[in-house]
Scaffold this motif. Structure first.
Motif, mmCIF file in Angstrom:
data_model
loop_
_atom_site.group_PDB
_atom_site.id
_atom_site.type_symbol
_atom_site.label_atom_id
_atom_site.label_comp_id
_atom_site.label_asym_id
_atom_site.label_seq_id
_atom_site.Cartn_x
_atom_site.Cartn_y
_atom_site.Cartn_z
ATOM 1 N N ILE A 37 0.849 -1.026 -0.020
ATOM 2 C CA ILE A 37 0.109 0.140 0.164
ATOM 3 C C ILE A 37 0.667 1.416 0.113
ATOM 4 O O ILE A 37 0.551 2.266 -0.612
ATOM 5 N N GLU A 38 2.171 1.083 0.638
ATOM 6 C CA GLU A 38 2.891 2.398 0.714
ATOM 7 C C GLU A 38 3.703 2.586 -0.552
ATOM 8 O O GLU A 38 3.537 3.910 -1.073
ATOM 9 N N GLU A 39 3.714 1.752 -1.638
ATOM 10 C CA GLU A 39 4.077 1.901 -2.955
ATOM 11 C C GLU A 39 2.956 2.815 -3.964
ATOM 12 O O GLU A 39 3.316 3.437 -4.534
ATOM 13 N N VAL A 40 1.892 2.077 -3.467
ATOM 14 C CA VAL A 40 0.728 2.665 -4.287
ATOM 15 C C VAL A 40 0.700 4.219 -4.011
ATOM 16 O O VAL A 40 0.473 5.040 -4.689
ATOM 17 N N TYR A 41 0.314 4.586 -2.708
ATOM 18 C CA TYR A 41 0.267 6.009 -2.394
ATOM 19 C C TYR A 41 1.477 6.716 -2.649
ATOM 20 O O TYR A 41 1.280 7.777 -3.474
ATOM 21 N N ALA A 42 2.837 6.053 -2.542
ATOM 22 C CA ALA A 42 3.870 7.069 -2.948
ATOM 23 C C ALA A 42 4.292 7.172 -4.478
ATOM 24 O O ALA A 42 4.442 8.126 -4.993
#
Length: 368
Positions: free
Chosen positions: A61-66
């Motif tokens: 999820i961190e990659e998606v937001y970033a």
């Protein structure tokens, strides 16, 4: 534009912000879509489906937001997501800010552009992105209410449709909007006796015209509500004030007038609920008892039927998503004042008045 579709991490939320068909439309328009691995699994869509539609699968999820300029979700971000939202990032989802001061403050702090599905309007004042989930929740309110009327789960022990020689159960529906009409339709289909209340006589006339004879209309007033709750087996709350807290139509003292095992289903829980005793519950632990009255107040009811809900949601959100992606949020909202009504918080500023009113805030104070 780079669009991100994260996994919904709210309790038992199985919907996803976009179907593979939606991804295909965006990639066809030369946009990049990042989908978190297994984001669509609960709705019956697999990573391979998204990849075939042109999406890039990211593991976290961190990659998606970033990686994304715009995040497309179903439910409001929860605490774990607050720190992931970037300044100037567009977040397009159901927010229901009026029900959560914590969420509102977090989104102000994020400096993101928060566009709420539930306040986007049509020219006639309808809420096109809220309608399909209201339809699902209205129908589910009867499905769930009928179940919780069963005696083993502390209900009255009433079969809504009755049987030959035994009268049907009585359903009271508060609000003759989308939720109320769908609830009344389902309850009538089961054979229950239905009373639907509203203060809008135009809506009551419409209901009277389209519903069968065992659905009756009545003007909504405290006196009439107090009278009807004494004989009702199932009470559904489906009132809505755009972007604002729902009015409390049933107060705690009214519970003593209900028969033990009466079931109340508050579909307005996302906007704070229309029963004074409402507190948000989850599909994992959906009910609680107060004064022998069963309360069902799940805040994401359509999440229990994601195969239906996700497709219904993408059907209505996709044109707006494509517009935002093609033009950017500012130009899209400048060109479409109805989409602009979805703007709730922009770069730390509340721009939807009802949100500030819900908490008795002065928006100028919040900006300082």
């Amino acid at each position: 534009m780079k669009i991100g579709i994260p996994i919904e991490i709210k309790n038992n939320e199985n919907r996803v912000g976009m179907t593979p068909a939606g991804v295909f439309e965006l990639t066809k328009n030369s946009h990049t879509v990042y989908v978190q691995a297994n984001a669509g699994f609960g709705s019956g869509f697999f990573d391979e489906d998204y990849q075939e539609a042109g999406a890039v699968i990211l593991n976290s999820i961190e990659e998606v937001y970033a990686s994304s300029d715009m995040i497309v979700k179903v439910k409001e971000p929860i605490e774990k997501e607050y720190a992931l939202i970037k300044p100037n990032q567009v977040v397009f989802t159901y927010f229901h800010f009026a029900s959560s001061e914590t969420l509102t403050k977090a989104m102000i702090k994020s400096n993101a552009i928060c566009i709420a599905y539930e306040t986007v309007e049509d020219a006639d004042g309808a809420l096109p992105l809220l309608v399909p989930m209201s339809e699902v929740a209205g129908r589910m309110s009867i499905q769930q209410g009928a179940k919780y009327l069963e005696k083993p789960i502390k209900g009255r022990g009433v079969l809504l449709g009755g049987v030959p020689g035994v009268p049907p159960g009585k359903v009271l529906v508060l609000g003759a909007g989308v939720v109320g009409i769908q609830a009344a339709k389902m309850a009538a289909g089961l054979g229950a006796h239905v009373t639907i209340m509203d203060i809008n006589m135009k809506q009551l006339r419409y209901v009277n015209d389209v519903m069968p004879n065992h659905v009756v209309t009545e003007f909504s007033s405290e006196y009439n509500i107090r009278k009807r709750i004494k004989e009702s087996d199932l009470i559904v709350g489906g009132v809505l004030i755009k972007g604002a807290k729902a009015p409390k139509l049933i107060t705690k003292d009214m519970l003593k007038d209900m028969r033990p095992g009466t079931v109340v289903v508050d579909v307005a829980v996302d906007q704070g609920g229309c029963f004074e005793t409402t507190k948000a519950t989850t599909h994992e632990d959906p009910t609680y008892m107060i004064d022998d009255v069963v309360h069902y107040c799940v805040a994401n009811m359509p999440g229990a039927v994601p195969c239906t809900s996700t497709v219904a949601l993408t059907n209505v959100t996709l044109p707006y998503i494509v517009n935002l992606a093609n033009l950017g949020w500012k130009k899209a909202c400048d060109m479409n004042p109805l989409l602009a009504k979805g703007l709730n918080i922009v770069k730390g500023e509340i721009v939807y008045e009802e949100i500030a009113e819900a908490f008795n805030w002065n928006t100028k104070v919040l900006q300082n």
